[in-house]
Write an enzyme that holds these catalytic residues in place. Structure first.
Site, PDB file in Angstrom:
ATOM      1  N   TYR A  63      -6.381  -4.346  -5.125  1.00  0.00           N
ATOM      2  CA  TYR A  63      -4.990  -3.939  -4.982  1.00  0.00           C
ATOM      3  C   TYR A  63      -4.975  -2.471  -4.587  1.00  0.00           C
ATOM      4  CZ  TYR A  63      -3.731  -8.167  -7.646  1.00  0.00           C
ATOM      5  OH  TYR A  63      -3.575  -9.462  -8.089  1.00  0.00           O
ATOM      6  N   LEU A 215       7.677 -15.471 -10.205  1.00  0.00           N
ATOM      7  CA  LEU A 215       9.050 -15.305  -9.720  1.00  0.00           C
ATOM      8  C   LEU A 215       9.152 -15.506  -8.218  1.00  0.00           C
ATOM      9  CD1 LEU A 215      10.076 -12.214 -11.888  1.00  0.00           C
ATOM     10  CD2 LEU A 215      10.491 -14.640 -12.327  1.00  0.00           C
ATOM     11  N   GLY A 216       8.109 -16.099  -7.614  1.00  0.00           N
ATOM     12  CA  GLY A 216       8.145 -16.393  -6.194  1.00  0.00           C
ATOM     13  C   GLY A 216       7.325 -15.461  -5.344  1.00  0.00           C
ATOM     14  N   GLY A 217       6.871 -14.344  -5.892  1.00  0.00           N
ATOM     15  CA  GLY A 217       6.002 -13.439  -5.140  1.00  0.00           C
ATOM     16  C   GLY A 217       6.752 -12.660  -4.088  1.00  0.00           C
ATOM     17  N   PHE A 218       6.209 -12.661  -2.874  1.00  0.00           N
ATOM     18  CA  PHE A 218       6.800 -11.868  -1.793  1.00  0.00           C
ATOM     19  C   PHE A 218       8.132 -12.455  -1.321  1.00  0.00           C
ATOM     20  CE2 PHE A 218       2.143 -11.185  -1.334  1.00  0.00           C
ATOM     21  CZ  PHE A 218       2.135  -9.849  -1.684  1.00  0.00           C
ATOM     22  N   THR A 219       8.414 -13.717  -1.693  1.00  0.00           N
ATOM     23  CA  THR A 219       9.688 -14.356  -1.387  1.00  0.00           C
ATOM     24  C   THR A 219      10.319 -14.797  -2.704  1.00  0.00           C
ATOM     25  OG1 THR A 219       8.780 -15.186   0.702  1.00  0.00           O
ATOM     26  CG2 THR A 219      10.838 -16.157  -0.063  1.00  0.00           C
ATOM     27  N   PRO A 220      11.155 -13.973  -3.305  1.00  0.00           N
ATOM     28  CA  PRO A 220      11.696 -14.285  -4.633  1.00  0.00           C
ATOM     29  C   PRO A 220      12.421 -15.624  -4.677  1.00  0.00           C
ATOM     30  CG  PRO A 220      12.140 -12.006  -4.039  1.00  0.00           C
ATOM     31  CD  PRO A 220      11.588 -12.666  -2.810  1.00  0.00           C
ATOM     32  N   LEU A 221      12.344 -16.271  -5.833  1.00  0.00           N
ATOM     33  CA  LEU A 221      12.989 -17.564  -6.029  1.00  0.00           C
ATOM     34  C   LEU A 221      14.489 -17.465  -5.782  1.00  0.00           C
ATOM     35  CD1 LEU A 221      11.272 -18.654  -9.365  1.00  0.00           C
ATOM     36  CD2 LEU A 221      10.745 -19.500  -7.068  1.00  0.00           C
TER      37      LEU A 221
END
Length: 291
Positions: A63, A215-221
């Protein structure tokens, strides 16, 4: 800041940790590459997480690269005795920020040394071996060579516990023949539920499951059902999504990440959210195609 004691605990290696932890990935720059815009703000988030009761942090030397581990060391060293640092190896970053496989035995040894140096830890608490036959999802293939290399470093006293990431059920079975597996870290959330059966199987064996991108990562839920449930409960959709994961199985450990103090407080408050059975039924009906 809200207490996270209500999240309960679960065994990670030889320690019982609170089920709501913290993921450090978002502390790096955009695309998890380079330094953050405001390093002092990143350090403040890390310290606030610990002050709130978080006792396990997920990180990796790829990271940044190196950025989040160095921030963790600056913010938290000397480390609290009850803090478990979980790091990850198996990938490296290209000069353009791309994610590249790096889980051959030589790369395993090098990555363990990088993590030890940048975290300032002689012994790494937990090291997850991320399998990169496919960068984005689990794909079949033998993990014997890299996992054997990691197990040898464990036998030398450099690593306490070993986990697996981005793996299939067959790879977990193969891995358990080589060494004890403390945890499995795969993608899982309300919209991505491929691992439903795997989670239950691991729970029967007392192995922690740590969903990344909870929570969906780079594309939030995003879901009208999720938003509706959250509005009725006076919570945010992300709090509901985290509370659903805590309810889903007792062996799930959460590592939601954020670079914002406000979002950190919001995430940790999910441990206090009680979901009625009716709400659980609605949320269980959400599938990836509904988003």
């Amino acid at each position: 800041m809200s207490s996270i004691d209500q999240s309960g605990t679960y065994t990670l290696g030889d320690r019982a940790v609170k089920r709501l932890g913290y993921g450090a990935m978002q502390l790096a720059g955009p695309g998890v590459f380079g330094p953050p815009k405001d390093p002092e703000a990143a350090i403040a988030v890390l310290r606030a997480a610990i002050e709130s009761g978080v006792d396990h942090i997920d990180t990796s030397d790829f990271y940044g690269p190196h950025v989040t581990n160095q921030l963790i060391r600056e913010a938290l060293s000397p480390y609290p005795e009850d803090l478990v640092l979980v790091t990850k190896i198996g990938a490296k970053r290209g000069s353009d920020g791309s994610w590249l496989p790096a889980f051959e035995p030589e790369a395993v040894a090098e990555a363990v040394e990088d993590n030890r140096r940048n975290l300032g830890r002689d012994i790494l608490d937990v090291v997850n071996l991320r399998i990169m036959f496919d960068v984005h999802k689990p794909a079949e293939g033998s993990i014997e060579a890299p996992l054997t290399a990691l197990a040898e470093l464990q036998q030398k006293g450099l690593v306490r516990h070993i986990g697996l990431s981005n793996v299939t059920a067959a790879q977990i079975a193969e891995g358990r023949k080589i060494c004890s597996i403390a945890c499995v870290q795969n993608q899982y959330n309300l919209a991505h539920r491929d691992d439903d059966a795997l989670i239950d199987s691991l729970a029967e064996d007392g192995i922690a499951y740590v969903p990344f991108f909870p929570l969906g990562g780079f594309t939030p839920l995003q879901s009208s059902v999720l938003s509706s449930v959250a509005e009725r409960l006076g919570a945010t959709p992300m709090q509901v999504a985290l509370a659903w994961l805590l309810r889903r199985a007792p062996n799930i450990l959460l590592i939601p990440g954020t670079s914002s103090l406000a979002h950190l407080r919001e995430n940790l408050a999910a441990s206090e959210l009680v979901l009625p059975d009716a709400a659980i039924g609605e949320l269980d009906g959400i599938a990836a195609g509904a988003f």
